[in-house]
Design a protein around this motif. Structure first.
Motif, PDB file in Angstrom:
ATOM      1  N   LEU A   1       7.223  -0.667 -10.971  1.00  0.00           N
ATOM      2  CA  LEU A   1       5.937  -0.618 -11.667  1.00  0.00           C
ATOM      3  C   LEU A   1       6.114  -0.329 -13.152  1.00  0.00           C
ATOM      4  CD1 LEU A   1       3.584   1.199  -9.137  1.00  0.00           C
ATOM      5  CD2 LEU A   1       3.144  -0.988 -10.234  1.00  0.00           C
ATOM      6  N   ARG A   2       7.188   0.372 -13.522  1.00  0.00           N
ATOM      7  CA  ARG A   2       7.411   0.702 -14.928  1.00  0.00           C
ATOM      8  C   ARG A   2       7.570  -0.546 -15.793  1.00  0.00           C
ATOM      9  NH1 ARG A   2      12.659   1.826 -12.758  1.00  0.00           N
ATOM     10  NH2 ARG A   2      11.965   3.918 -12.221  1.00  0.00           N
ATOM     11  N   HIS A   3       7.974  -1.671 -15.162  1.00  0.00           N
ATOM     12  CA  HIS A   3       8.242  -2.874 -15.953  1.00  0.00           C
ATOM     13  C   HIS A   3       6.972  -3.605 -16.383  1.00  0.00           C
ATOM     14  CE1 HIS A   3      12.524  -2.554 -15.499  1.00  0.00           C
ATOM     15  NE2 HIS A   3      12.400  -2.430 -14.204  1.00  0.00           N
ATOM     16  N   ILE A   4       5.817  -3.208 -15.852  1.00  0.00           N
ATOM     17  CA  ILE A   4       4.576  -3.847 -16.313  1.00  0.00           C
ATOM     18  C   ILE A   4       3.818  -2.932 -17.260  1.00  0.00           C
ATOM     19  CG2 ILE A   4       4.328  -5.355 -14.322  1.00  0.00           C
ATOM     20  CD1 ILE A   4       2.374  -3.393 -13.147  1.00  0.00           C
ATOM     21  N   GLU A   5       4.391  -1.768 -17.600  1.00  0.00           N
ATOM     22  CA  GLU A   5       3.696  -0.845 -18.493  1.00  0.00           C
ATOM     23  C   GLU A   5       3.550  -1.408 -19.898  1.00  0.00           C
ATOM     24  OE1 GLU A   5       4.084   3.639 -17.681  1.00  0.00           O
ATOM     25  OE2 GLU A   5       6.084   2.848 -17.255  1.00  0.00           O
ATOM     26  N   ARG A   6       4.454  -2.317 -20.296  1.00  0.00           N
ATOM     27  CA  ARG A   6       4.373  -2.901 -21.632  1.00  0.00           C
ATOM     28  C   ARG A   6       3.525  -4.172 -21.652  1.00  0.00           C
ATOM     29  NH1 ARG A   6       8.442  -0.678 -24.904  1.00  0.00           N
ATOM     30  NH2 ARG A   6      10.253   0.123 -23.812  1.00  0.00           N
ATOM     31  N   CYS A   7       3.270  -4.782 -20.510  1.00  0.00           N
ATOM     32  CA  CYS A   7       2.594  -6.084 -20.474  1.00  0.00           C
ATOM     33  C   CYS A   7       1.192  -5.976 -21.068  1.00  0.00           C
ATOM     34  CB  CYS A   7       2.515  -6.602 -19.043  1.00  0.00           C
ATOM     35  SG  CYS A   7       4.131  -6.927 -18.291  1.00  0.00           S
ATOM     36  N   ARG A   8       0.866  -6.933 -21.926  1.00  0.00           N
ATOM     37  CA  ARG A   8      -0.464  -6.929 -22.532  1.00  0.00           C
ATOM     38  C   ARG A   8      -1.520  -7.410 -21.562  1.00  0.00           C
ATOM     39  NH1 ARG A   8      -0.713 -10.286 -27.633  1.00  0.00           N
ATOM     40  NH2 ARG A   8       0.730 -11.728 -26.625  1.00  0.00           N
ATOM     41  N   LEU A   9      -1.126  -8.223 -20.599  1.00  0.00           N
ATOM     42  CA  LEU A   9      -2.072  -8.826 -19.673  1.00  0.00           C
ATOM     43  C   LEU A   9      -1.466  -8.844 -18.277  1.00  0.00           C
ATOM     44  CD1 LEU A   9      -4.697 -10.524 -19.149  1.00  0.00           C
ATOM     45  CD2 LEU A   9      -3.321 -12.556 -19.666  1.00  0.00           C
ATOM     46  N   LEU A  10      -2.242  -8.478 -17.276  1.00  0.00           N
ATOM     47  CA  LEU A  10      -1.800  -8.538 -15.885  1.00  0.00           C
ATOM     48  C   LEU A  10      -2.439  -9.738 -15.196  1.00  0.00           C
ATOM     49  CD1 LEU A  10      -2.058  -4.786 -14.781  1.00  0.00           C
ATOM     50  CD2 LEU A  10      -0.123  -5.990 -15.804  1.00  0.00           C
ATOM     51  N   VAL A  11      -1.640 -10.458 -14.454  1.00  0.00           N
ATOM     52  CA  VAL A  11      -2.132 -11.560 -13.615  1.00  0.00           C
ATOM     53  C   VAL A  11      -1.907 -11.145 -12.172  1.00  0.00           C
ATOM     54  CG1 VAL A  11      -1.815 -13.962 -12.935  1.00  0.00           C
ATOM     55  CG2 VAL A  11      -1.743 -13.335 -15.355  1.00  0.00           C
TER      56      VAL A  11
ATOM     57  N   SER B   1      -1.068   4.607 -12.828  1.00  0.00           N
ATOM     58  CA  SER B   1      -1.422   4.874 -14.215  1.00  0.00           C
ATOM     59  C   SER B   1      -2.828   4.351 -14.483  1.00  0.00           C
ATOM     60  CB  SER B   1      -0.423   4.210 -15.166  1.00  0.00           C
ATOM     61  OG  SER B   1      -0.894   4.211 -16.492  1.00  0.00           O
ATOM     62  N   LYS B   2      -3.722   5.251 -14.885  1.00  0.00           N
ATOM     63  CA  LYS B   2      -5.093   4.828 -15.192  1.00  0.00           C
ATOM     64  C   LYS B   2      -5.105   3.893 -16.393  1.00  0.00           C
ATOM     65  CE  LYS B   2      -7.402   8.917 -13.279  1.00  0.00           C
ATOM     66  NZ  LYS B   2      -7.948   8.156 -12.139  1.00  0.00           N
ATOM     67  N   GLU B   3      -4.208   4.142 -17.335  1.00  0.00           N
ATOM     68  CA  GLU B   3      -4.148   3.267 -18.506  1.00  0.00           C
ATOM     69  C   GLU B   3      -3.709   1.860 -18.104  1.00  0.00           C
ATOM     70  OE1 GLU B   3      -2.647   1.092 -21.810  1.00  0.00           O
ATOM     71  OE2 GLU B   3      -1.347   1.900 -20.237  1.00  0.00           O
ATOM     72  N   LEU B   4      -2.742   1.787 -17.172  1.00  0.00           N
ATOM     73  CA  LEU B   4      -2.273   0.487 -16.705  1.00  0.00           C
ATOM     74  C   LEU B   4      -3.357  -0.230 -15.906  1.00  0.00           C
ATOM     75  CD1 LEU B   4       0.111  -1.463 -16.480  1.00  0.00           C
ATOM     76  CD2 LEU B   4       0.824  -0.262 -14.417  1.00  0.00           C
TER      77      LEU B   4
ATOM     78  N   SER C   1      -5.330  -3.020  -6.773  1.00  0.00           N
ATOM     79  CA  SER C   1      -6.082  -2.296  -7.805  1.00  0.00           C
ATOM     80  C   SER C   1      -5.960  -0.792  -7.602  1.00  0.00           C
ATOM     81  CB  SER C   1      -7.559  -2.715  -7.770  1.00  0.00           C
ATOM     82  OG  SER C   1      -7.703  -4.087  -8.087  1.00  0.00           O
ATOM     83  N   GLU C   2      -6.014  -0.346  -6.356  1.00  0.00           N
ATOM     84  CA  GLU C   2      -5.894   1.088  -6.067  1.00  0.00           C
ATOM     85  C   GLU C   2      -4.489   1.602  -6.385  1.00  0.00           C
ATOM     86  OE1 GLU C   2      -7.029   1.319  -2.015  1.00  0.00           O
ATOM     87  OE2 GLU C   2      -9.177   1.009  -2.408  1.00  0.00           O
ATOM     88  N   GLU C   3      -3.467   0.792  -6.120  1.00  0.00           N
ATOM     89  CA  GLU C   3      -2.098   1.222  -6.428  1.00  0.00           C
ATOM     90  C   GLU C   3      -1.861   1.322  -7.932  1.00  0.00           C
ATOM     91  OE1 GLU C   3      -0.053   2.453  -4.292  1.00  0.00           O
ATOM     92  OE2 GLU C   3      -1.546   2.016  -2.746  1.00  0.00           O
ATOM     93  N   LEU C   4      -2.409   0.381  -8.694  1.00  0.00           N
ATOM     94  CA  LEU C   4      -2.281   0.449 -10.147  1.00  0.00           C
ATOM     95  C   LEU C   4      -3.010   1.675 -10.680  1.00  0.00           C
ATOM     96  CD1 LEU C   4      -2.800  -3.305 -11.133  1.00  0.00           C
ATOM     97  CD2 LEU C   4      -0.656  -2.036 -11.062  1.00  0.00           C
ATOM     98  N   GLU C   5      -4.167   1.974 -10.130  1.00  0.00           N
ATOM     99  CA  GLU C   5      -4.934   3.143 -10.553  1.00  0.00           C
ATOM    100  C   GLU C   5      -4.176   4.427 -10.253  1.00  0.00           C
ATOM    101  OE1 GLU C   5      -8.298   5.171 -12.116  1.00  0.00           O
ATOM    102  OE2 GLU C   5      -7.945   2.999 -12.027  1.00  0.00           O
ATOM    103  N   ALA C   6      -3.536   4.472  -9.078  1.00  0.00           N
ATOM    104  CA  ALA C   6      -2.787   5.675  -8.691  1.00  0.00           C
ATOM    105  C   ALA C   6      -1.545   5.864  -9.555  1.00  0.00           C
ATOM    106  CB  ALA C   6      -2.394   5.594  -7.213  1.00  0.00           C
TER     107      ALA C   6
ATOM    108  N   GLU D   1       0.837  -1.188   0.000  1.00  0.00           N
ATOM    109  CA  GLU D   1       0.000   0.000   0.000  1.00  0.00           C
ATOM    110  C   GLU D   1       0.880   1.249   0.000  1.00  0.00           C
ATOM    111  OE1 GLU D   1      -3.790   1.888   2.459  1.00  0.00           O
ATOM    112  OE2 GLU D   1      -2.810   0.044   3.144  1.00  0.00           O
ATOM    113  N   GLY D   2       0.586   2.153  -0.918  1.00  0.00           N
ATOM    114  CA  GLY D   2       1.400   3.365  -1.059  1.00  0.00           C
ATOM    115  C   GLY D   2       2.524   3.215  -2.064  1.00  0.00           C
ATOM    116  N   ALA D   3       2.571   2.100  -2.816  1.00  0.00           N
ATOM    117  CA  ALA D   3       3.668   1.872  -3.767  1.00  0.00           C
ATOM    118  C   ALA D   3       3.706   2.959  -4.833  1.00  0.00           C
ATOM    119  CB  ALA D   3       3.523   0.496  -4.421  1.00  0.00           C
ATOM    120  N   ALA D   4       2.531   3.409  -5.307  1.00  0.00           N
ATOM    121  CA  ALA D   4       2.504   4.423  -6.357  1.00  0.00           C
ATOM    122  C   ALA D   4       3.101   5.740  -5.895  1.00  0.00           C
ATOM    123  CB  ALA D   4       1.065   4.649  -6.826  1.00  0.00           C
ATOM    124  N   GLN D   5       3.133   5.965  -4.578  1.00  0.00           N
ATOM    125  CA  GLN D   5       3.742   7.173  -4.016  1.00  0.00           C
ATOM    126  C   GLN D   5       5.181   6.961  -3.584  1.00  0.00           C
ATOM    127  OE1 GLN D   5       0.424   6.258  -3.072  1.00  0.00           O
ATOM    128  NE2 GLN D   5      -0.152   7.651  -4.732  1.00  0.00           N
ATOM    129  N   GLY D   6       5.711   5.754  -3.840  1.00  0.00           N
ATOM    130  CA  GLY D   6       7.114   5.506  -3.553  1.00  0.00           C
ATOM    131  C   GLY D   6       7.375   4.568  -2.393  1.00  0.00           C
TER     132      GLY D   6
END
Length: 429
Positions: free
Chosen positions: A230-240, A268-271, A261-266, A217-222
């Protein structure tokens, strides 16, 4: 050691200078000018190194300078072009300009990229011979090569990205379905760097899966390690999304699902909107099987967001084949991995040699007016100040570019000293 972000300095080679030379040969009258042109400076070129998966090679070497072009010679001989400097990076490296922050190129497709172009070679005096100027005693200097400070950022290329809280079983899942051997232990943050594995589905079918260090919790804020990776899943076509269904950590599976889900939203909304499969792991530890209120609540949360739920156990292998078939089926409906498009630039002034309007004019304490700018630097490289005609060209260029008018507006009067780099002259109005 895994390094996925680093800053480097690159500079292309400067062009060689043109030369002043005259043909002097026995029995040949009026040989004329024969000064050759300078050679082109070397480029800075990025290429993909298929065997690399980290930027560790840049830990101790962060400055790259290409070779300068050779000067021209008499006899109309052209100077040698400078050799390009080739920089090898892993596939998936994103190259950014530090000053502007814009993306210059994405090395995901393996196409070489010229980050800095070498300067053009200067003209020899043979180019300046005319009917009225038969003995030109000047030549042009070569232009300086481009230089930049770049940020290299590695974003791994994988079809499937495993995300979840620490100790959810992501590394165990990757080890169970591929030949990858990530570190597995009964404590948090066992995985300290991303791992890739190739999942073989038989008959020349398969996909690449990436294990990303555990988010908290709080990963998107560091917080924790997640923000760094988190940058390494920006290219992934599918998340598991792997969830610990056993509850041994004292948390409810549905709460774990909502946290990630909240951390991914925080971040990148696209991610966060990327297709996703939810995996309930460690189901072998459930006494009542998967028909429990906790699993039901997790399934309700997942289905509410449109995600299927698969119950598995990496310890016993239960449900893993079903999960892999669902991943393969989902991937077949998704577009291929996409690269990051370079940021558009309204006007590429570097290619045009700079803009005269960017010239900075300031007045020093001693009353000297100083003019600085890339356009002026390139102009001075084209002028031979010991030749009267070349000086007249310099004066016309300053006047046409509006530099003389700007000096007047700054308060420069007749007799005042004007300095352009290491050149000083008296202002004549």
């Amino acid at each position: 050691m895994f390094i996925d972000k680093i800053e480097i300095y690159v500079k292309a080679g400067s062009g060689g200078n043109g030369v002043v030379s005259f043909r002097r040969e026995k029995y040949v009258a009026n040989g004329g000018p024969d000064g050759g042109d300078g050679g082109r400076g070397g480029n800075i070129v990025f290429q993909v190194d298929e065997g690399a998966n980290t930027l560790l090679a840049f830990r101790y070497k962060r400055k790259f300078v290409a070779e300068n072009g050779g000067s021209g010679e008499g006899g109309k001989r052209h100077g040698k072009s400078g050799a390009d400097t080739v920089i090898l990076v892993p596939r998936g490296t994103v190259i950014r300009d530090k000053e502007s922050g814009r993306i210059l190129h994405d090395m995901w497709d393996g196409v070489p990229y010229v980050a800095c172009r070498g300067g053009r070679g200067g003209w020899g005096n043979k180019h300046f011979a005319t009917a009225t100027r038969q003995v030109p005693r000047f030549a042009k200097d070569g232009l300086p090569g481009e230089e930049k400070t770049l940020l290299l950022e590695l974003k791994m290329i994988a079809d499937v990205g495993l995300v979840g809280l620490p100790s959810a079983g992501k590394s165990s899942l990757l080890a169970a379905v591929s030949a990858a051997r990530p570190k597995i232990a009964a404590y948090h943050f066992t995985t300290l760097e991303p791992s890739l594995g190739m999942v073989d589905m038989g008959e020349d079918r398969g996909f690449v899966m990436a294990d990303i260090p555990g988010l908290i919790e709080g990963a998107a804020q560091g917080a924790g390690l997640g923000h760094d990776f988190l940058r390494h899943i920006e290219r992934c076509r599918l998340l598991v999304q792997v969830v610990d269904a056993s509850g041994v950590e004292g948390r409810l599976p549905a709460d774990d699902f909502r946290t990630i889900s909240e951390e991914l939203e925080a971040f990148s909304k696209e991610l966060a909107g990327r297709p996703r499969i939810v995996v309930a792991n460690k189901c072998d530890l459930l006494l009542d099987g998967t028909n429990t209120p906790e699993i039901t609540a997790l399934q309700t949360c997942a289905e509410a967001m449109g995600y299927p739920l698969v119950c598995i156990s990496t310890a016993t292998g239960a449900g893993i084949r079903q999960l892999l078939l669902l991943i393969e089926q989902t991937l077949s409906t998704l577009p291929p991995v996409q690269g990051f498009e370079p940021d558009a630039v309204p006007e590429d002034r570097e290619e045009a040699g700079g803009d005269p309007q960017d010239t900075v004019i300031r007045r020093e304490e001693d009353g000297t007016f100083v003019c600085e700018g890339k356009w002026l630097e390139r102009l001075c490289g084209r002028v031979y100040f010991d030749d009267r005609e070349s000086l007249m060209y310099f004066q016309r260029s300053l006047n046409n570019a509006g530099i003389i008018d700007r000096l007047r507006e700054a308060g420069c009067e007749e007799g005042d000293t004007v300095r352009i780099f290491d050149i000083e002259f008296d202002f004549m109005d």
